[in-house]
Design an enzyme around this catalytic site. Structure first.
Site, PDB file in Angstrom:
ATOM      1  N   ASN A 114       3.523  -2.082 -59.098  1.00  0.00           N
ATOM      2  CA  ASN A 114       2.156  -2.075 -59.686  1.00  0.00           C
ATOM      3  C   ASN A 114       2.237  -1.178 -60.848  1.00  0.00           C
ATOM      4  OD1 ASN A 114      -0.449  -3.052 -58.061  1.00  0.00           O
ATOM      5  ND2 ASN A 114       1.179  -2.766 -56.469  1.00  0.00           N
ATOM      6  N   HIS A 130      18.804  17.913 -61.533  1.00  0.00           N
ATOM      7  CA  HIS A 130      19.760  19.031 -61.947  1.00  0.00           C
ATOM      8  C   HIS A 130      20.313  19.934 -60.777  1.00  0.00           C
ATOM      9  CE1 HIS A 130      19.120  18.076 -66.177  1.00  0.00           C
ATOM     10  NE2 HIS A 130      17.744  17.954 -66.039  1.00  0.00           N
ATOM     11  N   THR A 155      11.605  13.640 -49.563  1.00  0.00           N
ATOM     12  CA  THR A 155      12.596  14.494 -49.886  1.00  0.00           C
ATOM     13  C   THR A 155      13.933  14.053 -49.088  1.00  0.00           C
ATOM     14  OG1 THR A 155      12.180  16.083 -48.236  1.00  0.00           O
ATOM     15  CG2 THR A 155      11.215  16.289 -50.496  1.00  0.00           C
TER      16      THR A 155
END
Length: 187
Positions: A68, A98, A145
């Site tokens: 979308n 990082h 996560t």
């Protein structure tokens, strides 16, 4: 010098898509550019809606997948999206980060894999290294996560399992609304 010029050309092709072609209201124009110029593998009958942002070429999108408007797809690492996946507006799929402990702030790539028939809710964020199993659901606004097993429903920040989805999934997506609306040509 050659690699600098090559990188400039590659960056230019993504810039043109992200700021001009990606806002063009005709699917076949956007899809042709994604396939032929960006060289991203885009499955049959997939729908990349207006205003999506692409970076990096290491992206594969499966058949009938719907991405979308306003989504951010980071293919600098490896981004694999299966078939019949529904990714709601303004979702971020991130493959590069990082190392906070690196004195040089070095970049680290970690693949994101989204298997078939996954549904990702609006404004979700998938971080590097995440794998969403077949039929998984990510709730709106969730920050994923870690990996989510097949057919699990996750939500929250950080996302946690809140339920299970039926394993009896056989749908095929076909969602190509007009322009940047949710209005379809046919009823």
């Amino acid at each position: 010098m050659k690699s600098s010029f090559r990188n400039l050309l590659i960056a230019g092709t993504f810039y043109l898509y992200n700021h001009f072609i990606g806002k063009f209201p005709i699917y076949w124009v956007r899809h042709a550019y994604i396939r032929r110029i960006l060289r991203i593998r885009l499955g049959k009958d997939a729908a990349i809606h207006m205003g999506c942002f692409f970076t990096g070429k290491d992206t594969i999108i499966g058949d009938r997948t719907v991405i979308n408007r306003g989504c951010h797809l980071d293919g600098r690492g490896s981004l694999r999206i299966g078939s019949d996946v529904s990714i709601s507006p303004y979702t971020y799929l991130v493959t590069l980060t990082h190392d906070v402990d690196d004195s040089m702030f070095g970049a680290e790539a970690d693949p994101v894999v989204i298997e078939d028939r996954v549904w990702i809710g609006v404004r979700a964020l998938l971080l590097p290294g995440v794998h969403i199993g077949i039929g998984g659901v990510v709730g709106a606004g969730s920050v994923v996560t870690r990996n989510c097993p097949s057919y699990t429903i996750v939500a929250g920040n950080p996302a946690k399992q809140i339920g299970m989805r039926s394993q009896d999934l056989s749908y095929h997506l076909d969602y190509h609304p007009l322009f940047d609306t949710d209005i379809l040509l046919r009823n």
